[in-house]
Design an enzyme around this catalytic site. Sequence first.
Site, PDB file in Angstrom:
ATOM      1  CB  CYS A  48      -0.932   0.034   1.250  1.00 35.59           C
ATOM      2  SG  CYS A  48      -0.523  -0.372   2.650  1.00 35.59           S
ATOM      3  CG  HIS A  63      -0.527   4.131   3.704  1.00 37.90           C
ATOM      4  ND1 HIS A  63      -0.574   4.649   5.160  1.00 37.90           N
ATOM      5  CD2 HIS A  63       0.120   3.222   3.671  1.00 37.90           C
ATOM      6  CE1 HIS A  63      -0.841   3.615   5.235  1.00 37.90           C
ATOM      7  NE2 HIS A  63      -0.630   2.612   4.618  1.00 37.90           N
TER       8      HIS A  63
END
Length: 360
Positions: A157, A250
């Site tokens: 990710c 993120h």
Amino acid sequence: MKKYNVGILGATGMVGQRFIQILHNHAWFNITEIAASPNSAGKTYQEAMQGRWLLDEPVPENVKDMKLKDVNNINEIAKNVDFVFSAVNLSKDEIKKIEEDYARHEIPVVSNNSAHRWTPDVPMIIPEINPEHAEIINAQKKRLGTSKGFIAVKPNCSIQSYTPALAAWKEFQPYEVIVTTYQAISGAGKNFDTWPEMKGNIIPFISGEEEKSEKEPLRIFGRIENNIIVPAEEPVISAQCVRVPVLYGHTAATFVKFKKKPENKDVLIEKLRTFKGVPQDLKLPSAPENFIKYFDEDNRPQVALDVNYGGGMGVTFGRLREDNIYDYKFVGLSHNTLRGAAGGAVECAELLAAQGYISK
């Protein structure tokens, strides 16, 4: 159109829950099997998820009363699916074995797990960047002795927040990258209720994450040679990965050097804004109309404002500017459980279906 029948392995975990949520009313895919550990087998999904559902949205009605099966019950699950998504929470060796067992049962596996990311003939795909890596599936099927079964994976990710920019700037030959990622707690399968010590806290270590962040983009940028995927040699990447008190999203602060210097930053911004891939051309159900959005404002992208860009499947960038050590620096943001995890796997499956690797 008739939908593809889909199974979800590891349906009770955070990523499994996100698969359940994404596939509710999906245009192409219909959930026909859900599976988890033997402890959950036989329970309805709602019973198994009592006190364990971590998403803001409620459990979708279409799966509440579905009964979970033991993930090891491959013969039974295989009868009712065209392919499966894998988000099982087991050891690396156990994941490798069970995913390969499904593939050998002629069930394609699209995995969120990291276990097979470095298996030489398993494609690791960001659909907008390296869709051509799906071609390695033919070699993999020969090794497995299958006609339909194979494994494909999506990458970690954290790399989604900077790798798309490097792909958009490929012609300028980025060769050295420094990146620090600021990663949401849902990436660890938790929220603030289950990880209260993260409130107001930063942890400067995420096990295994820095190696993934440094190496996986090179496999994405690699080439198929002699029936394996050979990683690219550049850019050389040095990463630090930090856990921050954010639920989703993120963020990456990135520095990059180019072998071919771009004329100015406007050229780089234009490359970001016009970058698209096969998913946009094919209008895949999960593909955002514009994969990348660039913000001119100095205070963007922000998690609170921008993490859900493109339904959480787009990537946002900003603060591109010249650096006094590196050539340029910028900030990127991606949704870690949508683009970065379950959503990225769903878009990968859509691509593989469109390419004919997954059949009904």
